[in-house]
Design a protein around this motif. Sequence first.
Motif, PDB file in Angstrom:
ATOM      1  N   GLU A 199      -2.298   6.399   4.702  1.00 12.17           N
ATOM      2  CA  GLU A 199      -1.627   7.412   3.407  1.00 12.17           C
ATOM      3  C   GLU A 199      -0.137   7.159   3.635  1.00 12.17           C
ATOM      4  O   GLU A 199       0.614   6.531   2.902  1.00 12.17           O
ATOM      5  CB  GLU A 199      -2.117   8.687   3.231  1.00 12.17           C
ATOM      6  N   ARG A 200       0.463   7.557   4.764  1.00  9.78           N
ATOM      7  CA  ARG A 200       1.865   7.817   5.208  1.00  9.78           C
ATOM      8  C   ARG A 200       1.759   7.550   6.627  1.00  9.78           C
ATOM      9  O   ARG A 200       1.411   8.448   7.192  1.00  9.78           O
ATOM     10  CB  ARG A 200       2.628   8.923   4.719  1.00  9.78           C
ATOM     11  N   SER A 201       1.997   6.418   6.923  1.00 10.30           N
ATOM     12  CA  SER A 201       2.015   6.386   8.521  1.00 10.30           C
ATOM     13  C   SER A 201       2.896   5.630   9.077  1.00 10.30           C
ATOM     14  O   SER A 201       3.428   4.715   8.499  1.00 10.30           O
ATOM     15  CB  SER A 201       0.529   5.753   8.945  1.00 10.30           C
ATOM     16  N   ASN A 202       3.547   5.783  10.474  1.00 13.63           N
ATOM     17  CA  ASN A 202       4.501   5.197  11.205  1.00 13.63           C
ATOM     18  C   ASN A 202       3.963   4.662  12.274  1.00 13.63           C
ATOM     19  O   ASN A 202       4.615   3.827  13.160  1.00 13.63           O
ATOM     20  CB  ASN A 202       5.769   5.444  11.089  1.00 13.63           C
ATOM     21  N   LEU A 260       0.737  -1.220  -0.067  1.00 14.28           N
ATOM     22  CA  LEU A 260      -0.044   0.020   0.060  1.00 14.28           C
ATOM     23  C   LEU A 260       0.945   1.113  -0.028  1.00 14.28           C
ATOM     24  O   LEU A 260       1.993   0.805  -0.098  1.00 14.28           O
ATOM     25  CB  LEU A 260      -0.798   0.034   1.362  1.00 14.28           C
ATOM     26  N   LEU A 261       0.262   2.464   0.333  1.00 13.72           N
ATOM     27  CA  LEU A 261       0.951   3.647  -0.061  1.00 13.72           C
ATOM     28  C   LEU A 261       1.961   3.610   1.247  1.00 13.72           C
ATOM     29  O   LEU A 261       3.005   4.295   1.015  1.00 13.72           O
ATOM     30  CB  LEU A 261       0.281   4.822   0.485  1.00 13.72           C
ATOM     31  N   ALA A 274      -5.595   3.398  -2.171  1.00 16.14           N
ATOM     32  CA  ALA A 274      -4.752   2.867  -0.946  1.00 16.14           C
ATOM     33  C   ALA A 274      -3.430   2.336  -1.532  1.00 16.14           C
ATOM     34  O   ALA A 274      -2.596   2.124  -0.741  1.00 16.14           O
ATOM     35  CB  ALA A 274      -5.670   1.931  -0.485  1.00 16.14           C
ATOM     36  N   ASP A 275      -3.391   2.081  -2.828  1.00 16.83           N
ATOM     37  CA  ASP A 275      -2.058   1.684  -3.471  1.00 16.83           C
ATOM     38  C   ASP A 275      -1.777   2.301  -4.722  1.00 16.83           C
ATOM     39  O   ASP A 275      -2.522   2.685  -5.595  1.00 16.83           O
ATOM     40  CB  ASP A 275      -2.042   0.065  -3.515  1.00 16.83           C
ATOM     41  N   ARG A 276      -0.448   2.661  -4.965  1.00 17.07           N
ATOM     42  CA  ARG A 276       0.101   3.258  -6.120  1.00 17.07           C
ATOM     43  C   ARG A 276       0.185   2.337  -7.287  1.00 17.07           C
ATOM     44  O   ARG A 276      -0.050   3.088  -8.327  1.00 17.07           O
ATOM     45  CB  ARG A 276       1.512   3.860  -5.963  1.00 17.07           C
TER      46      ARG A 276
END
Length: 164
Positions: A143-146, A42-43, A80-82
Motif C-alpha cells: 500500500e505504502r512501503s519503503n 502501484l500505490l 493495488a493502483d490508483r
Amino acid sequence: MRSLINPRQTLPIAYADSPLNGADDGFDAGPAPGSVLPECPLLAGHLTQLLPPDFCALYFGGPEHAPELPCIRIDLPRNADRSGRLYPLYGATDGTLYLVRPDGHVLARWRDARRADVAGALPGATARSPRSCPEQKTRPAPERSNTRTESSDCTRASTSRSSA
C-alpha cells in the motif's frame, strides 16, 4: 558508471515460440507467455519492483481467494493502483494468475489457476521435479512501503509496511 543499454534504443524481446512457455487460457489482452511484463505504477512503487529473482505468481484478487502455490505469490487486489490501469493492462479479472519467470517474462497465465496448474508448468521451465520447487511464499502488493523483507526459502515472505 555508464549504462551499456540505452532504453530509448532497445525493445524488449518476446519469446512467443519458446518451449518454456506454458498455458494461455484465451486472453483478449495482456502479455502472452514469452512476453515481458508491462510496467504499471502501484500505490507505492511499480509492479516490477515486487518481482523476486525467482519464479513467482501475480495473483489478481485478494488473498482470501488466492490458491496455495508452489512458488512466491504476489497478491494484487483491485485497489493495488490508483489509476485502475493494472487489471485492463493484464486482461485480468478476479482470480487471474500470471506465472512469471525470473527474467520478467510471462511463463503462463490462467483465468482461474489451481496449484496443480502452476506446479505442472514449473518443471518444464526449471528442469526440476515438482517436489524440488521451493515452498510457497506470499507477498502482498504494497500500500505504502519503503522496506521489503524476505525470509528463507522454506518460510513465507512478507512486505513490511510503514505509515508514511
